[in-house]
Design an enzyme around this catalytic site. Structure first.
Site, PDB file in Angstrom:
ATOM      1  N   ASN A  13       0.833  -1.214   0.000  1.00 32.79           N
ATOM      2  CA  ASN A  13       0.000   0.000   0.000  1.00 32.79           C
ATOM      3  C   ASN A  13       0.862   1.256   0.000  1.00 32.79           C
ATOM      4  O   ASN A  13       0.554   2.225  -0.696  1.00 32.79           O
ATOM      5  CB  ASN A  13      -0.943   0.001   1.214  1.00 32.79           C
ATOM      6  N   MET A  89      -0.094  -3.249  11.879  1.00 31.79           N
ATOM      7  CA  MET A  89      -0.815  -4.331  12.540  1.00 31.79           C
ATOM      8  C   MET A  89      -0.644  -4.277  14.055  1.00 31.79           C
ATOM      9  O   MET A  89      -0.331  -5.279  14.701  1.00 31.79           O
ATOM     10  CB  MET A  89      -0.324  -5.680  11.994  1.00 31.79           C
ATOM     11  N   ARG A  90      -0.859  -3.106  14.624  1.00 33.67           N
ATOM     12  CA  ARG A  90      -0.720  -2.955  16.063  1.00 33.67           C
ATOM     13  C   ARG A  90      -1.687  -1.895  16.536  1.00 33.67           C
ATOM     14  O   ARG A  90      -1.872  -0.878  15.858  1.00 33.67           O
ATOM     15  CB  ARG A  90       0.724  -2.493  16.333  1.00 33.67           C
ATOM     16  N   ASN A 106      -6.732   4.894   8.251  1.00 33.22           N
ATOM     17  CA  ASN A 106      -6.346   3.479   8.249  1.00 33.22           C
ATOM     18  C   ASN A 106      -7.021   2.802   7.066  1.00 33.22           C
ATOM     19  O   ASN A 106      -8.155   3.156   6.715  1.00 33.22           O
ATOM     20  CB  ASN A 106      -6.813   2.812   9.551  1.00 33.22           C
ATOM     21  N   HIS A 108      -8.419  -0.845   5.973  1.00 33.48           N
ATOM     22  CA  HIS A 108      -8.787  -2.108   6.607  1.00 33.48           C
ATOM     23  C   HIS A 108      -9.408  -3.030   5.549  1.00 33.48           C
ATOM     24  O   HIS A 108     -10.281  -2.593   4.778  1.00 33.48           O
ATOM     25  CB  HIS A 108      -9.803  -1.850   7.733  1.00 33.48           C
ATOM     26  N   SER A 135     -11.895  -0.847   3.254  1.00 32.49           N
ATOM     27  CA  SER A 135     -12.413   0.452   3.707  1.00 32.49           C
ATOM     28  C   SER A 135     -11.246   1.340   4.124  1.00 32.49           C
ATOM     29  O   SER A 135     -10.285   0.862   4.737  1.00 32.49           O
ATOM     30  CB  SER A 135     -13.311   0.281   4.938  1.00 32.49           C
ATOM     31  N   LEU A 143     -11.171   0.027  17.854  1.00 34.68           N
ATOM     32  CA  LEU A 143     -10.539  -0.658  16.722  1.00 34.68           C
ATOM     33  C   LEU A 143     -11.429  -0.678  15.480  1.00 34.68           C
ATOM     34  O   LEU A 143     -12.571  -1.146  15.537  1.00 34.68           O
ATOM     35  CB  LEU A 143     -10.208  -2.105  17.138  1.00 34.68           C
ATOM     36  N   ASP A 144     -10.907  -0.196  14.385  1.00 33.94           N
ATOM     37  CA  ASP A 144     -11.555  -0.262  13.066  1.00 33.94           C
ATOM     38  C   ASP A 144     -12.989   0.290  13.097  1.00 33.94           C
ATOM     39  O   ASP A 144     -13.869  -0.193  12.377  1.00 33.94           O
ATOM     40  CB  ASP A 144     -11.575  -1.715  12.541  1.00 33.94           C
ATOM     41  N   GLU A 173      -7.320  -2.370  -2.912  1.00 35.67           N
ATOM     42  CA  GLU A 173      -6.883  -1.511  -1.798  1.00 35.67           C
ATOM     43  C   GLU A 173      -5.999  -0.384  -2.301  1.00 35.67           C
ATOM     44  O   GLU A 173      -6.089   0.750  -1.832  1.00 35.67           O
ATOM     45  CB  GLU A 173      -6.058  -2.316  -0.783  1.00 35.67           C
TER      46      GLU A 173
END
Ligand code: GRF
Length: 218
Positions: A13, A89-90, A106, A108, A135, A143-144, A173
């Protein structure tokens, strides 16, 4: 716009953002790539592109909050206008997230609010979803769960396994993230409370990535 990127792994990405800038499709300055895995490929991509690459190992911090403080003090040093979590990824603690409210995105790999968290492709298949995708949303402490700017949809096909579906999503993406960062950098997208404004109007639903790689209202 001064752009900082957070990532943990491959960095495809991030590469898509770099390529878009090189092609003249994205008017941003990359001020740093920050990673919680010092050997991750994304850091090499940054070095190859002449972007400052900072890898910090969480094992060198006693607590989660301590790591976040160390990471975000390095981020603060480069004074970003926007932070993009592109495969980071944290979890990031609320203190840091709140400092960058409206300035942190972000990507996702699911059609949020469906499937927050991990293993989204396998979960979409198990749930029998006919559509899946990715998204881009503003980051909030949960989270998300932040306001969604835009989505890219792909079909779930008979016989898909998680890897095949992940590859299909990944290919969408990249243009999705580029298109969102472009609109934000142009000042056309902004967070307003828990809503997203596009050209000054509140979005009732996320924008959708079309086959022309542009974002449109559904
Ligand atoms: C992407 O699928 C992203 O949505 C997910 O992690 C993956 C990162 O891929 N959270 P890359 O490092 O950008 O190649």
């Amino acid at each position: 716009m001064r752009l900082a990127v957070l990532a943990s792994g491959e960095g495809s990405n991030f590469q898509a953002l770099l390529d878009a800038r090189a092609a003249g499709h994205l008017d941003v300055d990359f001020v740093g790539v920050f990673c919680n895995r010092p050997a991750a490929r994304v850091l090499q991509r940054a070095r190859d592109a002449g972007v400052p690459a900072i890898g910090l190992d969480p094992r060198h911090s006693a607590t989660r909050a301590g790591f976040d403080e160390r990471l975000f003090s390095r981020i603060e040093d480069v004074q970003p206008d926007l932070i993009v979590c592109a495969g980071y990824m944290r979890l990031i603690g609320a203190d840091q997230v709140d400092r960058y409210d409206g300035r942190m995105l972000n990507i996702h790999p699911s059609l949020l609010p469906a499937h927050p968290g991990l293993d989204t492709h396998a979960r979409a298949i198990s749930a029998g979803d006919r559509r899946h995708g990715a998204s881009v949303h503003y980051v909030i402490p949960a989270l998300d769960a932040g306001p969604v700017i835009a989505q890219a949809q792909v079909p779930v096909l008979p016989g898909d396994d998680a890897d095949a579906l992940a590859r299909r999503v990944r290919s969408r993406e990249h243009p999705l993230l580029v298109a969102c960062v472009r609109l934000v950098s142009q000042g056309r997208i902004a967070k307003h409370g828990s809503a997203v404004r596009f050209d000054g109007r509140t979005l009732a639903e996320p924008l959708q990535l079309d086959h022309d790689e542009e974002l449109h209202s559904p």
